[in-house]
Design an enzyme around this catalytic site. Structure first.
Site, PDB file in Angstrom:
ATOM      1  N   HIS A 231       0.479  -0.963   0.065  1.00  0.00           N
ATOM      2  CA  HIS A 231       0.194  -0.100  -0.063  1.00  0.00           C
ATOM      3  C   HIS A 231       0.634   1.525   0.403  1.00  0.00           C
ATOM      4  O   HIS A 231       0.316   2.318  -0.426  1.00  0.00           O
ATOM      5  CB  HIS A 231      -0.981  -0.316   0.957  1.00  0.00           C
ATOM      6  CG  HIS A 231      -0.125   0.595   2.315  1.00  0.00           C
ATOM      7  ND1 HIS A 231      -0.239  -1.032   3.757  1.00  0.00           N
ATOM      8  CD2 HIS A 231       0.255   1.248   3.154  1.00  0.00           C
ATOM      9  CE1 HIS A 231       0.695  -0.585   4.568  1.00  0.00           C
ATOM     10  NE2 HIS A 231       0.450   1.165   4.788  1.00  0.00           N
TER      11      HIS A 231
ATOM     12  N   ASP B 164       1.083  -7.433   1.923  1.00  0.00           N
ATOM     13  CA  ASP B 164       0.681  -6.339   1.763  1.00  0.00           C
ATOM     14  C   ASP B 164       2.501  -5.869   1.285  1.00  0.00           C
ATOM     15  O   ASP B 164       3.123  -5.374   2.847  1.00  0.00           O
ATOM     16  CB  ASP B 164       0.217  -5.966   2.866  1.00  0.00           C
ATOM     17  CG  ASP B 164      -0.180  -4.243   2.781  1.00  0.00           C
ATOM     18  OD1 ASP B 164       0.701  -3.540   1.765  1.00  0.00           O
ATOM     19  OD2 ASP B 164      -0.337  -3.468   3.610  1.00  0.00           O
TER      20      ASP B 164
ATOM     21  N   GLY C  75       2.777   6.202   8.155  1.00  0.00           N
ATOM     22  CA  GLY C  75       4.483   6.323   7.787  1.00  0.00           C
ATOM     23  C   GLY C  75       5.446   5.317   7.972  1.00  0.00           C
ATOM     24  O   GLY C  75       6.924   5.151   7.451  1.00  0.00           O
ATOM     25  N   ASN C  76       5.012   4.711   9.160  1.00  0.00           N
ATOM     26  CA  ASN C  76       6.085   3.778  10.006  1.00  0.00           C
ATOM     27  C   ASN C  76       5.374   2.291   8.588  1.00  0.00           C
ATOM     28  O   ASN C  76       5.914   1.670   8.948  1.00  0.00           O
ATOM     29  CB  ASN C  76       5.495   2.901  11.080  1.00  0.00           C
ATOM     30  CG  ASN C  76       5.906   3.933  12.641  1.00  0.00           C
ATOM     31  OD1 ASN C  76       5.654   5.034  12.080  1.00  0.00           O
ATOM     32  ND2 ASN C  76       7.137   3.348  12.641  1.00  0.00           N
ATOM     33  N   SER C  77       4.619   2.134   7.931  1.00  0.00           N
ATOM     34  CA  SER C  77       4.310   1.511   6.506  1.00  0.00           C
ATOM     35  C   SER C  77       5.450   1.086   6.152  1.00  0.00           C
ATOM     36  O   SER C  77       6.341   1.841   5.842  1.00  0.00           O
ATOM     37  CB  SER C  77       3.020   1.370   6.078  1.00  0.00           C
ATOM     38  OG  SER C  77       1.876   1.559   6.672  1.00  0.00           O
TER      39      SER C  77
ATOM     40  N   GLY D  95      -6.847 -21.771  -5.613  1.00  0.00           N
ATOM     41  CA  GLY D  95      -7.791 -21.191  -5.963  1.00  0.00           C
ATOM     42  C   GLY D  95      -9.704 -21.017  -5.164  1.00  0.00           C
ATOM     43  O   GLY D  95     -10.331 -21.692  -5.816  1.00  0.00           O
ATOM     44  N   VAL D  96      -9.680 -20.658  -4.194  1.00  0.00           N
ATOM     45  CA  VAL D  96     -10.387 -20.620  -3.683  1.00  0.00           C
ATOM     46  C   VAL D  96     -10.614 -19.376  -2.649  1.00  0.00           C
ATOM     47  O   VAL D  96      -9.939 -18.416  -2.102  1.00  0.00           O
ATOM     48  CB  VAL D  96     -10.853 -21.893  -2.500  1.00  0.00           C
ATOM     49  CG1 VAL D  96     -10.977 -22.929  -2.929  1.00  0.00           C
ATOM     50  CG2 VAL D  96      -9.084 -21.344  -1.581  1.00  0.00           C
TER      51      VAL D  96
END
Length: 376
Positions: free
Chosen positions: A111, A142, A222-224, A276-277
């Site tokens: 993100h 992520d 911002g830590n992401s 595939g579920v």
């Protein structure tokens, strides 16, 4: 000087001398016995020992900060926005990343680096800035990998998130609030294997994140993408989200990221195994609301998006799984709150065949599923 005044002066002098003698007796004779007595009681802490431990831990945090901070970078995503009147303004988003290779491979959150229309700039700890390119993003987690043209960069050491214990001290380093570079916060691992439904700042783009580390080390916007580090200076997690509560933050375990890193370095893409579920992780509330026969497992269900629970022609479809089935085990590992289906599948590689146990109409069945692959 009258007699009563002499007696007062005499009493004051005697009291002063007695205090000095008494203090010396207490310090030299009585205090050692008191300390010896207290040390026998494991529930009583002596201040000097507590201070010694605190100083040692603080020293460790300082050492970790000095070791890891040169490998932590700030990431700025700049986008030109045209308003109703045709005026152009620049919009910026900020995050954190850390250096994996000396020639500029950097790991961060998806993100942070998912806007295809953005220009990315990386600022290193020595004040230099570099244009960055997004190499690949993770189709399931992520995570994203970006690249800058640089050399002789200081890289991080990767630890082992499986060895973490609840209560273990950790350090989070990142670009707090998008303004304060390499902010250092400390805390402990407060839980492991946490599931979380995460979304971006607008509340959109929700996704289920499984197997997360929970920490009370402060994680702010911002830590992401920044590192969560143990006291040996090894990265054991990637800071990814904060909860709507104080002292609760989440990080992706570094062991989840290692296959993605290896895949990206070898092929240029992050490739993940999939069954595939589409499914809903069962909890007591989910089981009660939907009259399910058990309160844990992966319920193959379309959910709110309306997409099919079983991807047509996918591995699960070929293995005979159907919507409404509840997957209870994969390769012998029970699916529960701490071991989500997507997380357990990541222990395998595309092409691996795994045994899947599932419930259908109250009966447990088994089938073999050959995992396929997905990339961004």
């Amino acid at each position: 000087m009258n007699l009563s005044r002499k007696w007062i002066i005499f009493i004051v002098i005697i009291s002063f001398i007695s205090g000095i003698i008494g203090g010396g007796v207490f310090d030299k004779i009585l205090m050692p016995y008191i300390k010896k007595y207290l040390s026998k009681d494991s529930n009583v802490s002596i201040n000097e020992n507590v201070e010694k431990i605190t100083v040692q831990e603080d020293s460790k945090v300082i050492d970790v900060s000095k070791k890891v901070s040169p490998s932590v970078v700030s990431i700025v995503a700049s986008t030109n926005i045209i308003d109703f009147f045709g005026d152009v303004s620049k919009q910026e988003g900020r995050g954190t990343g850390f250096i994996l290779t000396s020639d500029g491979i950097i790991l961060t959150n998806k993100h942070v680096a998912s806007n295809k229309n953005a220009d990315y700039t990386v600022f290193t700890s020595d004040g230099k800035d570099y244009k960055a390119k997004v190499l690949t993003t993770d189709p399931l987690y992520d995570l994203a990998i970006i690249k800058i043209d640089a050399k002789d960069l200081k890289v991080v050491d990767l630890g082992d998130s499986e060895d973490l214990a609840v209560g273990q001290r950790v350090v989070a380093i990142g670009n707090a609030l998008g303004e304060f570079d390499n902010t250092v916060t400390t805390g402990v691992i407060s839980a492991k294997g946490r599931p979380l439904v995460a979304s971006d700042s607008s509340g959109n783009g929700q996704e289920l994140l499984e197997g997360l580390l929970q920490t009370d080390a402060a994680i702010n916007p911002g830590n992401s993408g920044g590192p969560l580090v143990n006291l040996e200076g090894q990265v054991i997690g990637i800071n990814t989200a904060m909860a709507n509560a104080e002292n609760i933050g989440f990080a992706i375990p570094i062991n989840f990221a290692k296959p993605a890193i290896d895949s990206a370095l070898k092929t240029g893409k992050i490739v993940r195994p999939v069954m595939g579920v589409r499914y809903i992780s069962i909890t007591k509330d989910v089981a009660a609301l939907n009259d399910l026969p058990r309160d844990k497992g992966a319920w193959l269900n379309t959910g709110s998006k309306g997409s099919p629970a079983i991807v047509p022609g996918g591995p699960a479809d070929k293995a005979g799984l159907k919507e409404g089935d509840i997957i209870v085990k994969v390769g012998g590992q029970e699916i529960d709150k701490s071991h989500g289906l997507a997380m357990v599948i990541q222990n395998y590689k595309p092409g691996d065949q795994v045994e899947v146990a599932y419930l259908r109409d109250g009966q447990e069945n088994k089938t073999k599923v050959t995992l396929s692959q997905v990339s961004d």
